[in-house]
Design an enzyme around this catalytic site. Structure first.
Site, PDB file in Angstrom:
ATOM      1  N   LYS A 173      77.959 -50.784  58.746  1.00 43.34           N
ATOM      2  CA  LYS A 173      78.119 -52.235  58.903  1.00 43.34           C
ATOM      3  C   LYS A 173      78.050 -52.956  57.574  1.00 43.34           C
ATOM      4  CE  LYS A 173      77.455 -52.978  63.743  1.00 43.34           C
ATOM      5  NZ  LYS A 173      76.834 -53.673  64.848  1.00 43.34           N
ATOM      6  N   LYS A 194      85.190 -43.650  66.741  1.00 39.91           N
ATOM      7  CA  LYS A 194      84.723 -43.988  68.088  1.00 39.91           C
ATOM      8  C   LYS A 194      85.431 -45.239  68.608  1.00 39.91           C
ATOM      9  CE  LYS A 194      80.847 -47.109  67.641  1.00 39.91           C
ATOM     10  NZ  LYS A 194      79.606 -47.566  68.196  1.00 39.91           N
ATOM     11  N   LYS A 235      85.386 -52.217  69.707  1.00 42.13           N
ATOM     12  CA  LYS A 235      86.117 -53.481  69.920  1.00 42.13           C
ATOM     13  C   LYS A 235      86.822 -53.949  68.653  1.00 42.13           C
ATOM     14  CE  LYS A 235      81.630 -55.226  69.271  1.00 42.13           C
ATOM     15  NZ  LYS A 235      80.480 -54.557  69.805  1.00 42.13           N
TER      16      LYS A 235
HETATM   17  P1  ATP Z   1      81.141 -51.684  67.955  1.00 37.34           P
HETATM   18  O1  ATP Z   1      82.363 -51.807  68.780  1.00 37.34           O
HETATM   19  O2  ATP Z   1      80.931 -52.813  66.982  1.00 37.34           O
HETATM   20  O3  ATP Z   1      80.972 -50.333  67.334  1.00 37.34           O
HETATM   21  P2  ATP Z   1      79.771 -51.054  70.279  1.00 37.34           P
HETATM   22  O4  ATP Z   1      80.862 -51.369  71.197  1.00 37.34           O
HETATM   23  O5  ATP Z   1      79.460 -49.644  69.885  1.00 37.34           O
HETATM   24  O6  ATP Z   1      79.930 -51.874  68.945  1.00 37.34           O
HETATM   25  P3  ATP Z   1      77.067 -51.311  70.902  1.00 37.34           P
HETATM   26  O7  ATP Z   1      76.255 -52.472  71.318  1.00 37.34           O
HETATM   27  O8  ATP Z   1      76.805 -50.732  69.542  1.00 37.34           O
HETATM   28  O9  ATP Z   1      78.534 -51.712  70.962  1.00 37.34           O
HETATM   29  O10 ATP Z   1      76.949 -50.125  71.964  1.00 37.34           O
HETATM   30  C1  ATP Z   1      76.354 -50.260  73.232  1.00 37.34           C
HETATM   31  C2  ATP Z   1      76.143 -48.914  73.884  1.00 37.34           C
HETATM   32  O11 ATP Z   1      77.388 -48.272  74.134  1.00 37.34           O
HETATM   33  C3  ATP Z   1      75.332 -47.942  73.035  1.00 37.34           C
HETATM   34  O12 ATP Z   1      74.479 -47.183  73.870  1.00 37.34           O
HETATM   35  C4  ATP Z   1      76.371 -47.091  72.410  1.00 37.34           C
HETATM   36  O13 ATP Z   1      75.870 -45.823  72.077  1.00 37.34           O
HETATM   37  C5  ATP Z   1      77.424 -47.011  73.501  1.00 37.34           C
HETATM   38  N1  ATP Z   1      78.752 -46.809  72.941  1.00 37.34           N
HETATM   39  C6  ATP Z   1      79.436 -47.676  72.165  1.00 37.34           C
HETATM   40  N2  ATP Z   1      80.634 -47.199  71.810  1.00 37.34           N
HETATM   41  C7  ATP Z   1      80.722 -45.994  72.400  1.00 37.34           C
HETATM   42  C8  ATP Z   1      81.728 -44.986  72.435  1.00 37.34           C
HETATM   43  N3  ATP Z   1      82.878 -45.138  71.806  1.00 37.34           N
HETATM   44  N4  ATP Z   1      81.497 -43.871  73.165  1.00 37.34           N
HETATM   45  C9  ATP Z   1      80.342 -43.705  73.830  1.00 37.34           C
HETATM   46  N5  ATP Z   1      79.347 -44.610  73.841  1.00 37.34           N
HETATM   47  C10 ATP Z   1      79.520 -45.727  73.137  1.00 37.34           C
END
Ligand code: ATP
Ligand code: LTN
Length: 333
Positions: free
Chosen positions: A115, A197, A200
């Site tokens: 980040k 991964k 958004k």
């Molecule tokens: P960003 O999109 O900015 O990376 P995010 O969508 O990962 O953020 P978080 O609040 O970090 O949002 O994640 C919320 C939950 O969803 C956490 O438990 C995280 O491990 C899970 N998660 C997020 N992205 C994934 C993914 N691509 N695959 C599996 N689990 C995910």
């Protein structure tokens, strides 16, 4: 006497709309365990301001996220659902735990490195100390399990370290929690970027819970498969990451194994496989989206859920906080 249930807790930042990665990596597993565990789930709004947010958008997304939690099967009667900033104990314990987390430990956090590389104009102190606040989120409720996606494992491990450090100094104040990572869906990759991964920040490769069926279908049709033009549905993560990701998604939403999927699409190419995965996701999300839309329109119901949730969460959290304040030597007010 009724045996005390084990405790489960997790949170998601309302920094964006919920997507397939959040659903498969996190929420789906939360909803499945409500009978067995005493469950706490929250909107981690305090965490979101480590990155600049548009205030009205943040409010909208926080309420929408609550509607989506409920629509995904988190019954407010069986789970405590609340907004993090409504329970001041999080920020209060967060400060204390910052003093029990080491600079070196925080420097090693992958999410901080990622980040801060992404937001070079705003590498603020909160972004750096964020894992201490997350440790507070967790330790206040003494959970046994913290269900998260793979990317959050490092933070839960740091939480364990901080809890052990504190307990070694002051006695058994905190329960040392275990991360709980799902077998299928722990890491979903972007449909257009199978090396990263699903996130958004790459919306074209990210399937949102509130996306309309035609939008989901289009995203899957454009999903990257592989470059070897083999056109064969076979699980080979190293050489065909895009296909493996689609198979992981299909497995997670249908419950089928990789072998079953290979058999199902034997002799058929990606032209059949990709829309089939899209269709399975559309059908999984359809009832969730419809229910979330209905709930968003019922603002007073959502308000009553988060008020009750905050009251219940505060009772538990304040007890732990009072104990911590006493242990470190703060004079009773
Ligand atoms: P960003 O999109 O900015 O990376 P995010 O969508 O990962 O953020 P978080 O609040 O970090 O949002 O994640 C919320 C939950 O969803 C956490 O438990 C995280 O491990 C899970 N998660 C997020 N992205 C994934 C993914 N691509 N695959 C599996 N689990 C995910
Ligand atoms: N850091 C997590 C969100 C989060 C969380 C938590 C998850 C904040 N506090 C406590 C589990 C437990 C994230 O960015 N996904």
């Amino acid at each position: 006497m009724e045996e005390k249930k084990k405790v489960m807790l997790s949170g998601i930042q309302p920094s964006g709309d919920l997507h397939l990665g959040n659903y498969l990596g996190a929420i789906k597993n939360w909803a499945a365990r409500a009978e067995e565990f005493d469950c706490y789930y929250f909107m981690a709004d305090l965490h979101t301001i480590t990155v600049r947010q548009e205030p009205a958008e943040l409010r909208r997304r926080t309420l929408q996220q609550l509607a989506q939690y409920i629509a995904c099967g988190l019954d407010p009667e069986k789970n405590t659902l609340f907004v993090q900033s409504h329970v001041p104990a999080h920020a209060q314990l967060g400060w204390v735990l910052e003093c029990y987390t080491m600079f070196g430990e925080l420097s090693r956090m992958t999410q901080f490195k990622d980040k801060s590389a992404k937001h070079q104009d705003n590498i603020n102190a909160g972004l750096f100390t964020y894992p201490s606040l997350m440790a507070a989120d967790i330790l206040l409720y003494k959970p046994d399990l913290v269900p998260v996606g793979e990317d959050q494992k490092q933070h839960v491990e740091l939480t364990r370290k901080v809890a052990e450090r504190f307990n070694n100094l002051y006695g058994e104040v905190f329960t040392v929690p275990e991360p709980y990572i799902p077998k299928a869906g722990a890491r979903i990759y972007g449909l257009t970027t199978p090396g990263d991964k699903m996130s958004k920040s790459v919306p074209e490769g990210c399937v949102f819970l509130m996306d309309k069926p035609e939008v989901i279908a289009k995203k899957f049709k454009r999903a990257v498969t592989d470059s070897d033009r083999e056109n064969c549905v076979r699980y080979d993560k190293a050489n065909k990451p895009g296909v493996a990701n689609l198979m992981d998604i299909y497995a997670a939403v249908t419950g089928k194994t990789h072998e079953e999927i290979e058999k199902e699409f034997e002799g058929q190419g990606y032209g059949v496989f990709k829309p089939a995965v899209g269709e399975a996701v559309i059908e999984t999300f359809r009832p969730i989206r419809e229910e979330a839309e209905r709930l968003i329109a019922d603002k007073s119901y959502l308000e009553s859920v988060y008020r009750d949730g905050a009251a219940k969460a505060s009772r538990v959290a304040n007890k732990t906080l009072a104990k911590v304040y006493k242990k470190v030597g703060f004079l009773q007010p």
